[in-house]
Design a protein around this motif. Structure first.
Motif, PDB file in Angstrom:
ATOM      1  N   GLY A 159      36.597  17.995  54.318  1.00  0.00           N
ATOM      2  CA  GLY A 159      36.351  19.025  55.319  1.00  0.00           C
ATOM      3  C   GLY A 159      37.534  19.940  55.559  1.00  0.00           C
ATOM      4  N   ILE A 160      38.463  20.007  54.619  1.00  0.00           N
ATOM      5  CA  ILE A 160      39.650  20.853  54.741  1.00  0.00           C
ATOM      6  C   ILE A 160      39.280  22.305  54.433  1.00  0.00           C
ATOM      7  N   GLN A 161      39.766  23.229  55.252  1.00  0.00           N
ATOM      8  CA  GLN A 161      39.572  24.651  54.980  1.00  0.00           C
ATOM      9  C   GLN A 161      40.348  25.042  53.715  1.00  0.00           C
ATOM     10  N   VAL A 162      39.760  25.908  52.903  1.00  0.00           N
ATOM     11  CA  VAL A 162      40.383  26.306  51.632  1.00  0.00           C
ATOM     12  C   VAL A 162      40.411  27.827  51.538  1.00  0.00           C
ATOM     13  N   SER A 163      41.605  28.381  51.432  1.00  0.00           N
ATOM     14  CA  SER A 163      41.741  29.824  51.223  1.00  0.00           C
ATOM     15  C   SER A 163      42.009  30.096  49.749  1.00  0.00           C
ATOM     16  N   ALA A 164      41.358  31.145  49.235  1.00  0.00           N
ATOM     17  CA  ALA A 164      41.469  31.513  47.827  1.00  0.00           C
ATOM     18  C   ALA A 164      42.005  32.926  47.700  1.00  0.00           C
ATOM     19  N   ASP A 165      43.037  33.084  46.897  1.00  0.00           N
ATOM     20  CA  ASP A 165      43.547  34.398  46.509  1.00  0.00           C
ATOM     21  C   ASP A 165      43.416  34.461  44.987  1.00  0.00           C
ATOM     22  N   PRO A 166      42.211  34.780  44.482  1.00  0.00           N
ATOM     23  CA  PRO A 166      41.937  34.617  43.050  1.00  0.00           C
ATOM     24  C   PRO A 166      42.490  35.745  42.184  1.00  0.00           C
ATOM     25  N   ALA A 280      50.175  34.279  53.904  1.00  0.00           N
ATOM     26  CA  ALA A 280      50.811  33.329  54.821  1.00  0.00           C
ATOM     27  C   ALA A 280      50.560  33.718  56.274  1.00  0.00           C
ATOM     28  N   GLY A 281      50.720  35.006  56.576  1.00  0.00           N
ATOM     29  CA  GLY A 281      50.477  35.466  57.937  1.00  0.00           C
ATOM     30  C   GLY A 281      49.037  35.250  58.359  1.00  0.00           C
ATOM     31  N   LEU A 282      48.112  35.448  57.417  1.00  0.00           N
ATOM     32  CA  LEU A 282      46.700  35.262  57.723  1.00  0.00           C
ATOM     33  C   LEU A 282      46.391  33.785  57.982  1.00  0.00           C
ATOM     34  N   ILE A 283      46.853  32.924  57.092  1.00  0.00           N
ATOM     35  CA  ILE A 283      46.586  31.488  57.253  1.00  0.00           C
ATOM     36  C   ILE A 283      47.176  30.984  58.568  1.00  0.00           C
ATOM     37  N   TYR A 284      48.423  31.367  58.841  1.00  0.00           N
ATOM     38  CA  TYR A 284      49.046  30.966  60.102  1.00  0.00           C
ATOM     39  C   TYR A 284      48.278  31.563  61.283  1.00  0.00           C
ATOM     40  N   GLY A 285      47.950  32.843  61.199  1.00  0.00           N
ATOM     41  CA  GLY A 285      47.267  33.504  62.308  1.00  0.00           C
ATOM     42  C   GLY A 285      45.911  32.899  62.611  1.00  0.00           C
ATOM     43  N   LEU A 286      45.182  32.476  61.582  1.00  0.00           N
ATOM     44  CA  LEU A 286      43.860  31.896  61.794  1.00  0.00           C
ATOM     45  C   LEU A 286      43.917  30.543  62.496  1.00  0.00           C
ATOM     46  N   ASP A 291      39.887  36.380  64.281  1.00  0.00           N
ATOM     47  CA  ASP A 291      40.006  36.905  62.921  1.00  0.00           C
ATOM     48  C   ASP A 291      40.778  38.225  62.873  1.00  0.00           C
ATOM     49  N   TYR A 292      40.478  39.124  63.803  1.00  0.00           N
ATOM     50  CA  TYR A 292      41.118  40.438  63.763  1.00  0.00           C
ATOM     51  C   TYR A 292      42.608  40.343  64.072  1.00  0.00           C
ATOM     52  N   PHE A 297      48.312  40.205  62.390  1.00  0.00           N
ATOM     53  CA  PHE A 297      49.538  39.427  62.204  1.00  0.00           C
ATOM     54  C   PHE A 297      49.911  39.404  60.727  1.00  0.00           C
ATOM     55  N   ALA A 298      48.923  39.206  59.855  1.00  0.00           N
ATOM     56  CA  ALA A 298      49.172  39.166  58.418  1.00  0.00           C
ATOM     57  C   ALA A 298      49.711  40.498  57.906  1.00  0.00           C
ATOM     58  N   SER A 299      49.145  41.600  58.381  1.00  0.00           N
ATOM     59  CA  SER A 299      49.596  42.922  57.945  1.00  0.00           C
ATOM     60  C   SER A 299      51.035  43.185  58.370  1.00  0.00           C
ATOM     61  N   ALA A 300      51.362  42.800  59.597  1.00  0.00           N
ATOM     62  CA  ALA A 300      52.734  42.980  60.075  1.00  0.00           C
ATOM     63  C   ALA A 300      53.706  42.098  59.294  1.00  0.00           C
ATOM     64  N   ALA A 301      53.296  40.864  58.999  1.00  0.00           N
ATOM     65  CA  ALA A 301      54.138  39.968  58.207  1.00  0.00           C
ATOM     66  C   ALA A 301      54.371  40.540  56.816  1.00  0.00           C
ATOM     67  N   CYS A 302      53.310  41.076  56.225  1.00  0.00           N
ATOM     68  CA  CYS A 302      53.423  41.701  54.907  1.00  0.00           C
ATOM     69  C   CYS A 302      54.386  42.890  54.948  1.00  0.00           C
ATOM     70  N   ALA A 303      54.247  43.723  55.959  1.00  0.00           N
ATOM     71  CA  ALA A 303      55.135  44.887  56.085  1.00  0.00           C
ATOM     72  C   ALA A 303      56.590  44.451  56.204  1.00  0.00           C
TER      73      ALA A 303
END
Length: 334
Positions: A159-166, A280-286, A291-292, A297-303
């Motif tokens: 039941g672990i959440q899985v994020s994919a960046d394919p 990373a920012g998205l995973i942490y933020g979620l 979601d928004y 947070f992810a966009s700011a981390a990326c910047a």
């Protein structure tokens, strides 16, 4: 404490100082990185509990790499040591109209020999709450594909959440497995998709354009084809030149479409790892936000990652939050 799990190769990066080409240089600087470990290190720097699983050389270079990971309090207990060398890549950093250039030396690296028998996934995932994978790892060898697939199967059973960046990089798939077949197989174990129109077209065998309307339709079709996927996030980069980019993001979570404002990055220090900083920012933020806000947070981390030399985003949660609050002037903190 629950853990976020990342799995992938750790590389040493060698690069001339500044914006020199190798032919100009007599000295090099080195950093450690790699797509998945960049994500893990950034999340760990935000303060989360992260474990990275990989295979590293059993020599002083491997010792140094592990010491670097430990500086971030990254859990390195599942790292395997072998007698093959650590993978290396060489980077020339471009400027203005001159693009950056990369050359990899990883085909006989420590990670290239990994097989499912080398990873005890039951132990590695014992405290896991999230597993992140990218398209880089399954592209390297049959062993890395098989090992990742075993980990993903068990993660979903737990039941672990899985994020994919394919991410699809054609130059990596040299061992015979058909890329589209491999990536779509792994997407069936994923719950969050981090990628754009190109990645969705590759998975769906479609030809969607880049408009928001096409993004929404592609996202709906992706979720229909891969029912485990619940949310789609896309980082959009607009390149003015090598030194000046704009970053924004958009999402479809099955109900709502949202889009962030642009971050204007006028003087890029280092572009490497910026997509990893977004993930990373998205995973942490979620873990903490809706979601928004997680996407913001992810966009700011990326910047912010564009302002750090090296592969890893060193931004703290407070620094990212200040950017989100509009503090983008770069004035001294006193």
């Amino acid at each position: 404490m629950s853990q976020i799990i990342t799995f992938g190769e750790v590389l040493m990066r060698l690069s001339p100082f500044g914006n020199k080409k190798f032919i100009q240089a007599n000295t090099l600087e080195f950093y450690f990185g790699g797509t998945e470990v960049n994500v893990g290190l950034s999340i760990a720097h935000f303060g989360a509990n992260v474990k990275h699983i990989t295979c590293i050389s059993n020599d002083f270079i491997g010792d140094t790499a592990i010491a670097y990971l430990n500086k971030f309090d990254l859990d390195t207990t599942a790292i395997i040591r072998t007698n093959r060398p650590l993978g290396v890549y060489f980077l020339e950093v471009g400027a203005v109209m001159r693009p950056s250039s990369i050359s990899y030396n990883r085909s006989h690296s420590a990670f290239s020999e990994i097989t499912p028998e080398m990873v005890n996934w039951q132990d590695a995932l014992a405290n896991g709450s999230w597993f992140h994978w990218t398209g880089i790892t399954p592209a390297l060898t049959q062993g890395s594909f098989n090992t990742l697939k075993e980990g993903l199967k068990l993660a979903r059973e737990k039941g672990i959440q899985v994020s994919a960046d394919p991410t699809y990089r054609s130059g990596l798939w040299q061992y015979g497995l058909e890329p589209k077949k491999a990536l779509t197989e792994l997407l069936h174990y994923s719950t969050v998709f981090i990628g754009g129109i190109n990645e969705m077209n590759e998975a769906l065998d479609t030809n969607f354009g880049y408009s928001n309307e096409d993004f929404i339709e592609a996202s709906k079709l992706l979720i229909e084809k891969f029912p485990s996927i619940e949310k789609v996030f896309d980082k959009i980069r607009t390149s003015i030149n090598s030194s000046w980019h704009k970053i924004r993001a958009r999402m479809w979570n099955g109900k709502d479409f949202r889009e962030t404002e642009d971050f204007d990055i006028t003087h890029i220090v280092d572009r490497i790892g910026t997509g990893d900083a977004f993930a990373a920012g998205l995973i942490y933020g979620l873990q903490y936000y809706d979601d928004y806000k997680a996407m913001q947070f992810a966009s700011a981390a990326c910047a912010l990652k564009h302002t750090y030399v090296g592969d890893v985003n060193y931004a703290t949660t407070d620094e990212v939050t200040r950017i989100l609050e509009g503090n983008v002037t770069g004035r001294f903190n006193r």
